[in-house]
Motif scaffolding. Structure first.
Motif, mmCIF file in Angstrom:
data_model
loop_
_atom_site.group_PDB
_atom_site.id
_atom_site.type_symbol
_atom_site.label_atom_id
_atom_site.label_comp_id
_atom_site.label_asym_id
_atom_site.label_seq_id
_atom_site.Cartn_x
_atom_site.Cartn_y
_atom_site.Cartn_z
ATOM 1 N N TYR A 1 21.911 20.160 62.634
ATOM 2 C CA TYR A 1 20.802 20.645 61.667
ATOM 3 C C TYR A 1 20.810 18.873 60.876
ATOM 4 O O TYR A 1 20.911 17.803 61.189
ATOM 5 C CB TYR A 1 21.830 20.860 59.943
ATOM 6 N N CYS B 1 15.822 19.220 48.177
ATOM 7 C CA CYS B 1 16.083 18.820 50.233
ATOM 8 C C CYS B 1 15.815 20.215 50.332
ATOM 9 O O CYS B 1 15.783 21.777 49.697
ATOM 10 C CB CYS B 1 17.272 18.980 50.671
ATOM 11 N N THR C 1 17.306 21.919 54.330
ATOM 12 C CA THR C 1 18.244 21.442 55.765
ATOM 13 C C THR C 1 17.349 22.697 56.153
ATOM 14 O O THR C 1 16.800 23.722 56.674
ATOM 15 C CB THR C 1 19.128 22.111 54.971
ATOM 16 N N GLY D 1 29.825 22.168 55.108
ATOM 17 C CA GLY D 1 30.269 21.938 53.757
ATOM 18 C C GLY D 1 30.664 21.190 52.940
ATOM 19 O O GLY D 1 31.812 20.308 53.419
ATOM 20 N N HIS D 2 30.616 21.998 52.302
ATOM 21 C CA HIS D 2 31.417 20.694 50.801
ATOM 22 C C HIS D 2 31.476 21.767 49.627
ATOM 23 O O HIS D 2 30.916 22.513 49.023
ATOM 24 C CB HIS D 2 29.990 19.264 50.354
ATOM 25 N N HIS E 1 31.018 20.894 45.314
ATOM 26 C CA HIS E 1 30.243 18.736 44.493
ATOM 27 C C HIS E 1 31.373 17.919 44.033
ATOM 28 O O HIS E 1 32.615 18.995 43.425
ATOM 29 C CB HIS E 1 29.778 19.637 43.028
ATOM 30 N N GLU F 1 24.217 25.683 42.136
ATOM 31 C CA GLU F 1 22.925 25.245 43.055
ATOM 32 C C GLU F 1 23.061 26.475 43.668
ATOM 33 O O GLU F 1 23.037 27.263 43.874
ATOM 34 C CB GLU F 1 23.327 25.049 44.689
ATOM 35 N N TYR G 1 19.722 28.090 46.857
ATOM 36 C CA TYR G 1 19.604 27.796 48.195
ATOM 37 C C TYR G 1 18.466 29.275 48.355
ATOM 38 O O TYR G 1 18.899 30.148 48.169
ATOM 39 C CB TYR G 1 20.814 28.669 49.391
ATOM 40 N N TYR H 1 33.310 16.131 50.262
ATOM 41 C CA TYR H 1 33.596 16.692 52.332
ATOM 42 C C TYR H 1 34.645 17.023 52.865
ATOM 43 O O TYR H 1 35.187 17.239 53.385
ATOM 44 C CB TYR H 1 33.124 15.980 53.393
HETATM 45 C C1 S6P Z 1 23.603 19.913 48.156
HETATM 46 C C2 S6P Z 1 23.423 20.742 49.139
HETATM 47 C C3 S6P Z 1 22.449 21.173 50.296
HETATM 48 C C4 S6P Z 1 24.100 20.080 52.038
HETATM 49 C C5 S6P Z 1 23.030 20.611 53.030
HETATM 50 C C6 S6P Z 1 23.749 20.615 54.665
HETATM 51 O O1 S6P Z 1 24.554 19.895 47.256
HETATM 52 O O2 S6P Z 1 24.836 22.681 49.247
HETATM 53 O O3 S6P Z 1 21.246 20.024 49.869
HETATM 54 O O4 S6P Z 1 23.587 19.550 51.309
HETATM 55 O O5 S6P Z 1 22.691 21.911 53.206
HETATM 56 O O6 S6P Z 1 25.047 20.751 54.224
HETATM 57 P P1 S6P Z 1 26.519 19.184 53.770
HETATM 58 O O7 S6P Z 1 27.647 20.113 53.623
HETATM 59 O O8 S6P Z 1 25.887 18.699 55.266
HETATM 60 O O9 S6P Z 1 26.120 18.863 52.796
#
Ligand code: S6P
Ligand code: ZN
Length: 191
Positions: free
Chosen positions: A53, A70, A72, A88-89, A91, A98, A100, A161
């Motif tokens: 990705y 951003c 993705t 995946g994370h 905050h 957030e 999406y 992370y």
């Molecule tokens: C940032 C948001 C997204 C992710 C992106 C990649 O809070 O959730 O921009 O950063 O989809 O995922 P990851 O888990 O690699 O940050």
């Protein structure tokens, strides 16, 4: 006082290209630890280490009051029977939400709350998924085309992370008889 000027970025709704933007790329070698089938991951790495990705960030200060945003783009593919996914994370500022907004493709948004609940939402063109505060999140491309989505979040939310790397998500998404199915993560560790 912050006298930053208003500005546009331009998003290609099909490809997810965001311009001007700053790009982060993740290959199989960057995310191999997340997959159950390590042998399949190593094989893919040896055969060219494909892109899993990309994230393209608008240039916004990571400060309170600003909105990070951003796109993705998760490419179609699998490691063993598991679909390509984001690291995946949660905050670092746990109390931040957030959104999406899916532009293209077919996905699953996996989430887990700090209380241990989990949810999976379908992502499809036009879906706008709300990730409440205190939920970690990971995205999976379960289709045959790139999964493209636009994210908006408090710019100072930060990324943790390590927790997910250590514990894994409760569920993984695998292909069974041509369908995307959620199953228990055999490598899930206790909290
Ligand atoms: C940032 C948001 C997204 C992710 C992106 C990649 O809070 O959730 O921009 O950063 O989809 O995922 P990851 O888990 O690699 O940050
Ligand atoms: Zn996030």
């Amino acid at each position: 006082m912050n006298c930053m000027k208003p500005f546009n970025v331009v998003i290609n709704l099909k490809s997810g290209e965001l311009s001007p933007g700053k790009r982060v790329i993740r290959r199989v070698s960057d995310v191999k630890a997340l997959f159950v089938d390590k042998e399949a991951a190593e094989k893919l790495i040896r055969s060219g280490d494909p892109l899993v990705y990309e994230v393209i960030y608008a240039d916004v200060p990571e400060e309170e009051g600003h909105l990070g945003n951003c796109t993705t783009i998760i490419y179609p593919g699998k490691v063993g029977e598991e679909f390509f996914l984001t690291k995946g994370h949660r905050h670092e500022k746990l109390g931040t939400a957030e959104i999406y907004f899916c532009l293209q493709g077919k996905g699953k948004l996996l989430m887990e709350s700090v209380d241990g609940d989990w949810e999976a939402l379908d992502m499809f063109p036009g879906s706008a998924s709300y990730i409440p505060p205190y939920w970690s999140h990971r995205t999976v491309n379960v289709g045959t085309e790139p999964l493209v989505f636009y994210c908006i979040f408090p710019a100072d939310a930060g990324h943790d992370y390590a927790t997910i790397e250590r514990e894994g998500f409760p569920k993984i998404v695998v292909e069974r008889n041509g369908e995307a199915v959620l199953i228990d993560n055999p490598n899930r560790k206790g909290c």
